[in-house]
Scaffold this active site. Sequence first.
Site, mmCIF file in Angstrom:
data_model
loop_
_atom_site.group_PDB
_atom_site.id
_atom_site.type_symbol
_atom_site.label_atom_id
_atom_site.label_comp_id
_atom_site.label_asym_id
_atom_site.label_seq_id
_atom_site.Cartn_x
_atom_site.Cartn_y
_atom_site.Cartn_z
ATOM 1 C CD GLU A 1 -3.620 -6.332 3.324
ATOM 2 O OE1 GLU A 1 -4.362 -5.746 4.148
ATOM 3 O OE2 GLU A 1 -2.421 -6.053 3.169
ATOM 4 C CD GLU B 1 -2.828 -1.246 2.399
ATOM 5 O OE1 GLU B 1 -2.544 -0.572 3.397
ATOM 6 O OE2 GLU B 1 -3.869 -1.923 2.307
#
Length: 496
Positions: A281, A138
């Site tokens: 995720e 991220e």
Amino acid sequence: MGFKKMALMITYLPKQEKTLFSFLSVSVLLFLCWGVIVVESGIGVNWGTISLHKMSPFTVVDLLKENKIQKVKLFDADPDVMKGLMGSGLEVMVGIPNDMLAVLSSSSSAADLWVSQNVSRYMVKGGVNIKYVAVGNEPFLTSYSGQYQSYVVPAMTNLLQSLAKANLARNVKLVVPCNADAYESSLPSQGTFRPELTPIITQMVSLLNSNGSPFVVNIYPFLSLYGNSDFPQDYAFFEGTTHAVTDGPNVYYNAFDGNLDTLIAALTKIGYAQMPIVIGEVGWPTDGALGANLTAARVFNQGLVNHVLSNKGTPLRPGVPPMDVYLFSLFDEGAKSVLPGNFERHWGIFSFDGQSKYPLNLGNGLLKNAKDVEYLPYRWCIANPLKDLAEVNNHVRLACSYADCTTLNYGGSCNEIGAKGNISYAFNSYYQLQKQNPRSCDFDGLGMVTFLNPSIGECRFLVGVNDHASSSGFRLQNSWISVVLILLWDAWFFLV
């Protein structure tokens, strides 16, 4: 792992009829672009290791294989974990932490060294089946204020060259797990990448595309619900909603599909409409916040699995689900930062000791618990009922500064066990973390050891595990040996 920012509050589409023609059109186009027709998803798990109580990697691998989980995503390349994965046949994604991106982007020799130490050494006969290397995690989060974004493409370039030098470029693909805040929209069909990211992500996706890599995205409907009191709760799940979002001819009945199609629209706008997508995720926590509980986690995760395995796809990609979906996560991680919220330590489908938290079928039957877990003796540390606890606060603060006490806070499963219960929970958490060292239950005489389980309802007082055990020969194979050791422990404790 980077802190997850609140995911987009997006939703969306009415059902489109799936004609044979449209299905074949999509399939042929995918074939032309990728040489592979994506028709089924694989369910994998994220294996995070920021834990206070760690099981042997060999035991964890046994747990994965017992549950027929074939895909594992890691956040680094921890040598002990990689050793446990040797010869397992499991498909593995290893990760490069964000704080390594700067040096990898500026030094080809650093990239060569990283590949040698973390990929090549394990890609041997009987080794680890590494399929992906995640370049950062991220890195485009708005909360990072652009700290890492300029390093991503140069790091990828150097790593691609390093993989080619090691003759691994055909077998190991680079990916960049992105959070859903990399794109934005009020409706899925209007999805675009954030303006300041569009040039970088266009370069990144071009590199991914030219090397046959998918786009990896993390999607969290829970965070949308947690961060916005107006977010419709039923829209976060897969059981139907009274808040469906209409977007032209399409209607969206859950946040996951709406979020995913927003990404698809954003990819389309930069010229990559058919880019394969992997969900890096997705999950639901079981504790640490209102709405984070066992029931909600079971309903969300089972609904997600059923939805993905149905191969329905989304309104913008009917019949084409994500390539793979990695549930977040395999275990609770009691040492994670709680800056985003106390729930950060409670995402596991298994508790720290490999016991399934709730019934969940990933497509191969209900989850099975870890076998042959070596627990510490069944004893707990609690507040001494015969002592004045007026001066206990400093001890509780100290205990919780080392151990995980997040379940005691508002919204947690142990929030309503009373003042003495809170003290006992804190004492016991520290005691187990210290491997039940008798002195760790002293607290200036305010603690005492008990053999009666003080757990109350869903508030579980844990017993630690022996993190030095492994499934490859170090376990105590005979139950009578375990009994003798416990008796010896008890005798020693009462003598000191």
